[in-house]
Scaffold this active site. Structure first.
Site, PDB file in Angstrom:
ATOM      1  N   TYR A 292       0.856  -1.201   0.000  1.00 54.05           N
ATOM      2  CA  TYR A 292       0.000   0.000   0.000  1.00 54.05           C
ATOM      3  C   TYR A 292       0.884   1.241   0.000  1.00 54.05           C
ATOM      4  CZ  TYR A 292      -4.381   2.480   1.147  1.00 54.05           C
ATOM      5  OH  TYR A 292      -5.501   3.283   1.144  1.00 54.05           O
ATOM      6  N   TYR A 342      -5.894   5.606  -6.846  1.00 50.05           N
ATOM      7  CA  TYR A 342      -6.094   5.403  -5.412  1.00 50.05           C
ATOM      8  C   TYR A 342      -7.525   4.939  -5.217  1.00 50.05           C
ATOM      9  CZ  TYR A 342      -6.693   6.653  -0.453  1.00 50.05           C
ATOM     10  OH  TYR A 342      -6.963   6.643   0.894  1.00 50.05           O
TER      11      TYR A 342
END
Lengths: 387, 426
Positions: A292, A342
Site C-alpha cells: 500500500y 487510489y
C-alpha cells in the site's frame, strides 16, 4: 481449523479510474460488482454476502437492491480507512470458510477526487463524536490535519534514525510510475518519472514531496470470493486466499500513533507475522507484492516490518531497482496508488489476482505467491494470494 | 511610461479641481445627529443661537450623498476609477491629516476643492499590491479657507496580499470528561499530564482507565514544560483553517516521558530543547505550543502611560452604522456585513470620519469644551469591527505658546486602530 486456501477470489472487476467519474458512488460500486461477477461467470443472484469499508458511502442493502440481489446472509464493514482493504477479503473468506455465505462480494467505490478529497484537511475526522474524534484532538488543532502531514512526522523520524533520504522515498515513486507507464488502465499510463522529477516536485509536508503522495481518484473495484472448490469450476478459475490477516499494535491510533516508543508501523508487522503463520511461507517465497503506497515512506517501512529486509535497511533493499519489474521483488506492478489509481487499496488486490492468474500487464514470470497490504499508519490488513 | 502613470500625470497636471459646494449648508440637525452618534456632549454642538459645528465634521458637509453622482473631473474619484480599471479595486484609508482655521456655523455653505498630490506604487503591502494615492483638499466658505485635509489611501489588488488567517477558524478539539482537565489546564497556563493516582503512571493522551493497573482514579501533574523535539514536519499544502503556512509542527518528548504535538517555529531539529508556551486562541481554547528554550519573545511593549484618562469604547454594530450615516458615509463596508465580508472584511468597520470624531471627542472631553482643535493627523491601522473594544490613550507631547500637542493611540484587539497627533488650543 485454518483459513488458508479454503476460499478463493473468483472474480475481479473495476470501473475506469479517473479524476471525475461523473456518476454516483453507488453506481461505481454497482458497475464494479457487475464486472467482477461477469469475470467470475456468476450472476448477481448468486451473491449472498457483501462486505465493504466502514467509510464507504454505499450501504450493502443499497447495492443489493440496485443489482436485484436476493437474500443476503452476510454483511459486514471494516473500519480504519484504507486499512480495511484486505480486511474485506478476509471477511469474505471467513464467511465462506465457515459456511455462513457462499458468494461474498467485497466492494469499494468512491469519487475521492471529484467529491470528498482525502488529501484535504479532514475536519470531519476531528468532529466525530467518538473516540476517534477525541484522538484527533491531540493533533488537528495544531494544524496536523492531512494524511500527508501525519505521515511526514513519521518519515522525518525514520530518516533521522536510519539515514534514509528523500531520494530513497523517490525510488518507490519511480518504480510505481514505471509500472503505471505500461498499464493502459493507469491514470499515469505512458507517464514515467525520473528521480529528478521526484526531487523537483514541490513540498507538500516536508519531507514529503508531491510525488511521494498517491493520487486522488474516482473509481470502484469489486472482488468476488467463494470457496476454492467452487471457484475452480468457474469461468476465471480460483486464486486461493492463502492467508488473510488484520493487525493493530499496542497504543494504536489512526495515522497518529505518535505516543508509543517507536514511531513506525508495527501494525503491519502484526499482519505480516499472521500471514506467514497462516501460509507457512516466508518472505523468500513471495514473487511480487502490492504494498500500500499512499505515501512512499510507508513502502520502505513495510518492507522492513514484513521481514523482506532488516529494520532500517529498506533503502538498501530498493537501491538497485529491486522493486522494479525484473528486480528481486517487483512491487506494485499495476503502478500502485501513485501510478494507477487510489481506490483505497482494492485495485492492488485486483493486481495481485492478475499476477497469480498470469494476466498482469507487467507480469512477473511464474508468480506463485503474491502479498498484498492495506493502508498503513492505521489498523490494517494483508493477504497472500497464490496457487 | 505605463498607461496608468500617464493617467495619474494627467490628473495631477489639472491641479485643484473646480470647487464643489456641499448639498446642504451647515445645519443643526446634522450636527445633532453627529453628536449623538459620536457621543460627543460638548455644549457647543447643541442646537441654539450659539451652535457651532464640530471641526471633525469638516468633511461631512461635502460628502457625496447616497445617490449623488460624482462630478466629472474630481481628482480622487478619477484616480480611483483608473486604479479600479487596472484591477486595484480594494481601498484602505491610511492617513487623514486635517487642519481647522475655525469652527463653522449653521447656515454657512461649504465648498471643497481637491487635487491629486501623488501616486506611489505599485508597492507590495501586507494587504496586497497597491498604490498609495494622496490628495489635498481645501474647504472654503465664500472663498475663505476654513479647513484642509491631506488624505491618503492604499488602493490595492484584492487577493495579492499575505493571506489573512483567522486563527479562530482552526479545527477545534473534541473535549469530553476524560480530556477536559487538559484543556482547562492550558487555559489556566498549566500543561497537565494525566497521572494514575493508584500506580502513579503518567499518560498522554489521557483516558479514563489506567492501562497499567486498571485503576479509574485519575489525577494529573503539571508538567515542567520542558522537552525535546522527537520529530517534526513542515506543512506546505493544502491550506489549513486558522493556520498560516508553511507551518512547522513537532512531536515533543516531554522531560516527564510523554509526548505531545504542538506548533513550533521554523528551523527546529530533532533533539532541540523546547519549552511550552500557551497560545490563547479565544475564550474557548488555549493551545500548548513549543519554542526553543531561551527564545521567549520579548514581553509585549507595555502600553505607554497615558496622560489622558484611558477611554474604552465598546464597538457595536449600532455605533458603526449610526456614525457612518451621521457622517454621510454610505460605503457598504460601514453598514452591510454581508457586503463587507464579500469584500474580504471580517465584518463592518468604523469609517475614517468617525475615527476622526472619536479622537477629537476623546481629547476635548479631557481638555474641556472650549478647546479649539487646530489640527488632527491620523495614521490608520487595524480595522475596528463590532464586538471589539477601542481603547484610547493619550500622551501630551508638548505645550508651546498655548498650543498643546497630544498623541492619541486607539487600540483594538487586532492592534493599533489609529495613531493620531492633535494640536489644540485650550
Amino acid at each position: 481449523m485454518s483459513l488458508s486456501g479454503v476460499a478463493a477470489i473468483a472474480g475481479i472487476g473495476a470501473t475506469e479510474f479517473s479524476k471525475e467519474s461523473g456518476r454516483s458512488e453507488l453506481q461505481l460500486s454497482a458497475e464494479a460488482t457487475l464486472a467482477a461477477l461477469a469475470d467470475a461467470g456468476l450472476e448477481a443472484s448468486d451473491v449472498d454476502g457483501l462486505t465493504t469499508f466502514t467509510m464507504d458511502s454505499t450501504a450493502e442493502i443499497a447495492l443489493a437492491r440496485e443489482l436485484g440481489m436476493g437474500e443476503l446472509r452476510f454483511f459486514s464493514r471494516i473500519n480504519y480507512g484504507g486499512g480495511a482493504a484486505c480486511g474485506t477479503v478476509q471477511q469474505a473468506a471467513m464467511a465462506v470458510a465457515t459456511g455462513v455465505a457462499d458468494v461474498v462480494v467485497a466492494y469499494r467505490g468512491f469519487n475521492e477526487r471529484s467529491g470528498h478529497r482525502f488529501g484535504q484537511v479532514q475536519g470531519a475526522a476531528a468532529a466525530q463524536a467518538n473516540t476517534n474524534g477525541l484522538d484527533n484532538a491531540w493533533t488537528y488543532p495544531y494544524g496536523l490535519s492531512t494524511p500527508a502531514a501525519t505521515v511526514a512526522m513519521q518519515a522525518r523520524r525514520y530518516m533521522h534514525e536510519y539515514g534514509a533520504t528523500s531520494e530513497d522515498f523517490g525510488r518507490v515513486a519511480v518504480a510505481d510510475r514505471r509500472h503505471a507507464a505500461t498499464n493502459p488502465n493507469a491514470f499515469f499510463y505512458e507517464k514515467p518519472i525520473t528521480l529528478e522529477d521526484h526531487q523537483s516536485s514541490r513540498m507538500i509536508a516536508d519531507p514529503l514531496r508531491l510525488l511521494d503522495c498517491c493520487q486522488e481518484s474516482d473509481g470502484g473495484v469489486a472482488i468476488v470470493v467463494t470457496s476454492t472448490e467452487r471457484a475452480r469450476d468457474l469461468k476465471a478459475g480460483a486464486v486461493p486466499i492463502v492467508a488473510a490477516a488484520q493487525g493493530s499494535a499496542p497504543d494504536q491510533f489512526v495515522m497518529t500513533s505518535y505516543f508509543r516508543d517507536d514511531l513506525g508501523i508495527p501494525e503491519i508487522g502484526v499482519v505480516g507475522r499472521e500471514l506467514w503463520r497462516q501460509s507457512g511461507l516466508s518472505p523468500d517465497d513471495i514473487d511480487t507484492a502490492v504494498l500500500y503506497d499512499h505515501f512512499t515512506p510507508y513502502v520502505l517501512m513495510q518492507l522492513e516490518e514484513l521481514g523482506f529486509c532488516a529494520t532500517g535497511e529498506a533503502k538498501d533493499f530498493i537501491a538497485d531497482g529491486a522493486i522494479e519489474i525484473g528486480g528481486r521483488l517487483p512491487l506494485n506492478t499495476h503502478g500502485g496508488q501513485l501510478g494507477e489509481a487510489y481506490i483505497h487499496g482494492m485495485n492492488g488486490i485486483a493486481e495481485a489476482v492478475r499476477q497469480v492468474r498470469g494476466t498482469s500487464v507487467n507480469q512477473v514470470a511464474g508468480a506463485r505467491h503474491v502479498l498484498v497490504t492495506a493502508g498503513t499508519g492505521v489498523p490494517t490488513s494483508g493477504l497472500i494470494l497464490g496457487t | 511610461m505605463s498607461d496608468l502613470q500617464e493617467r495619474f500625470d494627467e490628473i495631477k497636471a489639472r491641479g485643484y479641481a473646480e470647487a464643489r459646494e456641499g448639498a446642504d449648508p451647515v445645519n443643526e440637525p446634522m450636527i445633532r445627529h453627529w453628536a449623538e452618534a459620536i457621543g460627543d456632549t460638548n455644549p457647543r454642538w447643541q442646537p441654539g443661537p450659539d451652535c457651532e459645528a464640530p471641526p471633525a465634521m469638516a468633511q461631512v458637509w461635502t460628502m457625496p450623498g447616497l445617490v449623488a453622482e460624482r462630478p466629472p473631473g474630481e481628482p480622487l474619484w478619477d484616480t480611483m476609477v483608473a486604479l479600479d480599471d487596472a484591477g486595484y479595486t480594494s481601498v484602505l484609508g491610511t492617513n487623514c491629516d486635517q487642519t481647522y482655521a475655525r469652527t463653522l456655523r449653521p447656515g454657512e455653505r461649504v465648498s471643497i476643492s481637491s487635487r491629486l498630490d501623488d501616486v506611489v506604487g505599485p508597492k507590495q503591502t501586507g494587504v496586497g499590491e497597491g498604490y498609495f494615492v494622496t490628495t489635498r483638499n481645501t474647504w472654503t466658505v465664500d472663498g475663505e479657507e476654513v479647513a484642509t485635509m491631506l488624505f491618503r489611501v492604499l488602493k490595492f489588488k484584492p487577493g495579492t496580499g499575505r493571506p489573512t488567517v483567522d486563527r479562530t477558524k482552526l479545527v477545534r478539539p473534541m473535549v469530553n470528561r476524560d480530556s477536559a482537565f487538559f484543556w482547562e489546564g492550558t487555559a489556566a497556563g498549566e500543561l497537565r499530564i494525566q497521572k494514575c493516582n493508584a500506580c502513579g503512571e503518567l499518560r498522554h493522551p489521557p483516558g479514563p482507565v489506567c492501562p497499567s493497573c486498571h485503576a479509574m482514579d485519575r489525577g494529573y501533574v503539571v508538567a515542567s514544560g520542558r522537552g525535546a523535539v522527537h520529530s517534526f514536519l513542515e506543512h506546505h499544502a493544502p491550506q489549513v483553517p486558522g493556520k498560516q503556512l508553511p507551518l512547522t509542527i513537532a512531536l515533543i518528548e516531554l522531560d516527564e516521558g510523554v509526548r505531545m504535538v504542538g506548533e513550533v517555529p521554523a528551523g527546529v531539529a530533532i533533539g532541540d530543547a523546547m519549552e511550552v508556551w500557551f497560545d490563547r486562541i479565544d475564550d474557548e481554547l488555549t493551545l500548548a505550543q513549543w519554542r526553543p528554550v531561551g527564545t521567549a519573545p520579548a514581553e509585549p511593549e507595555p502600553e505607554p502611560a497615558s496622560d489622558l484618562p484611558v477611554w474604552e469604547l465598546p464597538i457595536t454594530p449600532t455605533l458603526v452604522v449610526s456614525t457612518a450615516l451621521a457622517t454621510r458615509d454610505f460605503q457598504d463596508v460601514h453598514h452591510d456585513r454581508d457586503l463587507a465580508q464579500s469584500h474580504g472584511s471580517k465584518d463592518i468597520f468604523l469609517n475614517i470620519l468617525t475615527t476622526t470624531g472619536l479622537v477629537q471627542r476623546y481629547v476635548t472631553d479631557w481638555s474641556g469644551p472650549q478647546t479649539q482643535v487646530l489640527s488632527c493627523a491620523l495614521r490608520l491601522g487595524a480595522p475596528a469591527h463590532p464586538y471589539d473594544t477601542l481603547r484610547f490613550t493619550g500622551e501630551i507631547v508638548s505645550e508651546d505658546d498655548g498650543v498643546t500637542t497630544i498623541d492619541v493611540t486607539g487600540r483594538v484587539s487586532l492592534g493599533n486602530h489609529v495613531n493620531a497627533r492633535l494640536e489644540v488650543r485650550r
